[in-house]
Design an enzyme around this catalytic site. Sequence first.
Site, PDB file in Angstrom:
ATOM      1  N   GLU A 136       9.734  46.113   4.431  1.00  7.38           N
ATOM      2  CA  GLU A 136      11.120  46.330   4.010  1.00  7.38           C
ATOM      3  C   GLU A 136      12.052  46.458   5.209  1.00  7.38           C
ATOM      4  O   GLU A 136      13.182  45.970   5.175  1.00  7.38           O
ATOM      5  CB  GLU A 136      11.217  47.570   3.116  1.00  7.38           C
ATOM      6  CG  GLU A 136      10.642  47.382   1.717  1.00  7.38           C
ATOM      7  CD  GLU A 136      11.410  46.355   0.896  1.00  7.38           C
ATOM      8  OE1 GLU A 136      12.569  46.032   1.242  1.00  7.38           O
ATOM      9  OE2 GLU A 136      10.852  45.871  -0.105  1.00  7.38           O
TER      10      GLU A 136
ATOM     11  N   TYR B  96      19.146  51.190  -0.206  1.00 16.46           N
ATOM     12  CA  TYR B  96      18.284  50.155  -0.758  1.00 16.46           C
ATOM     13  C   TYR B  96      16.832  50.338  -0.311  1.00 16.46           C
ATOM     14  O   TYR B  96      15.904  50.332  -1.139  1.00 16.46           O
ATOM     15  CB  TYR B  96      18.745  48.751  -0.342  1.00 16.46           C
ATOM     16  CG  TYR B  96      17.614  47.763  -0.496  1.00 16.46           C
ATOM     17  CD1 TYR B  96      17.230  47.318  -1.758  1.00 16.46           C
ATOM     18  CD2 TYR B  96      16.855  47.358   0.602  1.00 16.46           C
ATOM     19  CE1 TYR B  96      16.136  46.478  -1.912  1.00 16.46           C
ATOM     20  CE2 TYR B  96      15.770  46.514   0.459  1.00 16.46           C
ATOM     21  CZ  TYR B  96      15.419  46.072  -0.804  1.00 16.46           C
ATOM     22  OH  TYR B  96      14.332  45.249  -0.958  1.00 16.46           O
TER      23      TYR B  96
ATOM     24  N   ASP C 134      19.301  45.037  -4.010  1.00 18.20           N
ATOM     25  CA  ASP C 134      19.570  44.342  -2.754  1.00 18.20           C
ATOM     26  C   ASP C 134      20.700  43.347  -2.992  1.00 18.20           C
ATOM     27  O   ASP C 134      21.312  43.311  -4.066  1.00 18.20           O
ATOM     28  CB  ASP C 134      18.302  43.665  -2.219  1.00 18.20           C
ATOM     29  CG  ASP C 134      17.904  42.444  -3.041  1.00 18.20           C
ATOM     30  OD1 ASP C 134      18.354  42.315  -4.209  1.00 18.20           O
ATOM     31  OD2 ASP C 134      17.128  41.609  -2.534  1.00 18.20           O
TER      32      ASP C 134
END
Length: 295
Positions: free
Chosen positions: A26, A109, A127
């Site tokens: 991520e 996020y 996102d």
Amino acid sequence: MQWYRRNGRSFLWRRTTDPYTILVSEIMLQQTQAARVEEKLPGFLKYYPTLGALAKSTTGDVIRAWRGMGYNNRAVRLRDLAREVVDDHRGRLPEDPEQLDLLPGIGRYTAHAVACFAFRKSVPVVDVNIHRLFSRLFWRMKDSSERKDPEAVWDLAGRIIPRDAWSWNQSVMELGSTICTAGKPGCARCPVREYCSSAHLEVAPLRRAKVHVGKPEPSYNGIPRRLWRGRMVEALRNTNGGRSMSLHELGKAIKPDFAPQEVGWLTELVDRLTEDGIVLAVRSPGNLRVSLSNE
């Protein structure tokens, strides 16, 4: 979700339940395309297979392992995150998105993505792809560039999560990434076209998105400062044994026609990277040597 099971792309971070692997992916995905992350992630995990191993790394070492990813501050923040987790959380990533959001390099996020994808928490994940998809799906957009207010999308995303939040969030993210794209949405191929408030975007003339002209990015010789920074880090990363370079050596490495009158510009670049904790500058009378930080 049925569409995703047939069409979803297979990535390493979608084939694992390891929270650390998902966290690293991520962070990498924040400013890098998925295909690039898929290529570089295994090598980074080989260097640093655990949060504990990453926490022990120096800045220079982690930047070397980050080679080819760009935006090196992400690597440093990820290492700082690992140290904080080891020191304050007994080496275990928090599962709650609010706690994750407090860690270095993690925003709203990423905190929600890690909570959902690593710990199967039933939380919204929004996102840029989901923001675009939900804006078009639930509100009638006037053209392909329009988006609903982010807070409204986050609120709606939190109210429509089904029981299987992992599959749902992966599915809508994939749909936004591959079908409901920014420039030209593929409405004819979209599995939720009949429910979409903005399906007209496919046939209506698309208005050219207004380009926001903000403060120009600092540059030198027509090249943005961030690219000069990247060249400098790459030059230091390529030194044998992590040795230091003189200011003149560094200048020639990033700019073959480097001239003495450009010392001030180069020194400013070095100072900025030093402030960011990425490089170490050692000054002595009439000399300045630069290396990647060993902190």
